[in-house]
Design a protein around this motif. Structure first.
Motif, short mmCIF file in Angstrom:
data_model
loop_
_atom_site.label_atom_id
_atom_site.label_comp_id
_atom_site.label_asym_id
_atom_site.label_seq_id
_atom_site.Cartn_x
_atom_site.Cartn_y
_atom_site.Cartn_z
N UNK A 34 49.40 65.30 12.60
CA UNK A 34 48.30 65.97 13.32
C UNK A 34 48.25 67.45 12.98
N UNK A 35 49.39 68.10 12.96
CA UNK A 35 49.44 69.53 12.63
C UNK A 35 48.89 69.78 11.23
N UNK A 36 49.27 68.93 10.29
CA UNK A 36 48.81 69.11 8.92
C UNK A 36 47.29 68.90 8.81
N UNK A 37 46.78 67.92 9.53
CA UNK A 37 45.33 67.67 9.51
C UNK A 37 44.59 68.85 10.12
N UNK A 38 45.10 69.38 11.22
CA UNK A 38 44.44 70.53 11.86
C UNK A 38 44.49 71.77 10.96
N UNK A 39 45.54 71.92 10.16
CA UNK A 39 45.60 73.03 9.21
C UNK A 39 44.61 72.85 8.06
N UNK A 40 44.33 71.59 7.71
CA UNK A 40 43.37 71.34 6.62
C UNK A 40 41.97 71.80 6.99
N UNK A 41 41.63 71.75 8.26
CA UNK A 41 40.26 72.06 8.69
C UNK A 41 39.84 73.47 8.27
N UNK A 42 40.65 74.52 8.51
CA UNK A 42 40.24 75.84 8.02
C UNK A 42 40.62 76.08 6.55
N UNK A 43 41.70 75.45 6.08
CA UNK A 43 42.19 75.77 4.75
C UNK A 43 41.34 75.18 3.63
N UNK A 44 40.74 74.01 3.83
CA UNK A 44 39.89 73.45 2.77
C UNK A 44 38.68 74.33 2.50
N UNK A 45 37.93 74.75 3.53
CA UNK A 45 36.83 75.69 3.23
C UNK A 45 37.32 77.01 2.63
N UNK A 46 38.49 77.48 3.07
CA UNK A 46 39.05 78.71 2.51
C UNK A 46 39.37 78.53 1.03
#
Length: 123
Positions: A34-46
């Motif tokens: 879950x933590x990794x998925x939540x980090x993907x949310x801002x990092x992919x657009x970045x």
């Protein structure tokens, strides 16, 4: 159990359903996933924004996606080991530690990619 009568599109549809169930279960039961998925949310657009070329964007985003993929494998190994028995055993501990090391390595790989691509832009 595997159903060998499923062929063609029926097999593909069922396999997709099993994959979605696996993602759902991992998200529900594994805090690290879950933590990794939540980090993907801002990092992919970045990563899309910071990458200047298609190759840089692919490296930044691809390195991010490897982390939850390895976490899925880690969670599968841990679930399998726990199913066999919850008592402490050297081989069970080793299997879990090695799977955890794979997750750590994927995170380190991701960090190295991001550093190698972004630090020269800052300097």
């Amino acid at each position: 159990m595997a159903n060998h009568n499923n062929k063609g599109w029926r097999r593909v549809v069922r396999a997709f359903g099993y994959s979605m169930k696996g993602l759902k279960d991992c998200f529900e039961f594994e805090e690290a996933f879950r933590q990794e998925v939540f980090l993907l949310i801002p990092l992919i657009p970045l990563g899309l924004w910071l990458g200047e070329t298609p190759v840089e964007r692919a490296m930044l985003i691809g390195s991010l996606l490897i982390v939850p993929i390895v976490e899925l494998l880690n969670s599968a190994i841990e679930a399998n080991v726990d199913r066999v028995g919850l008592e402490k055993h050297e081989l069970s501990g080793r299997a879990k530690d090695i799977a955890s090391a794979a997750v750590f390595s994927s995170i380190a790989f991701c960090l190295v990619i991001w550093i190698l691509i972004l630090v020269p832009k800052v300097l």
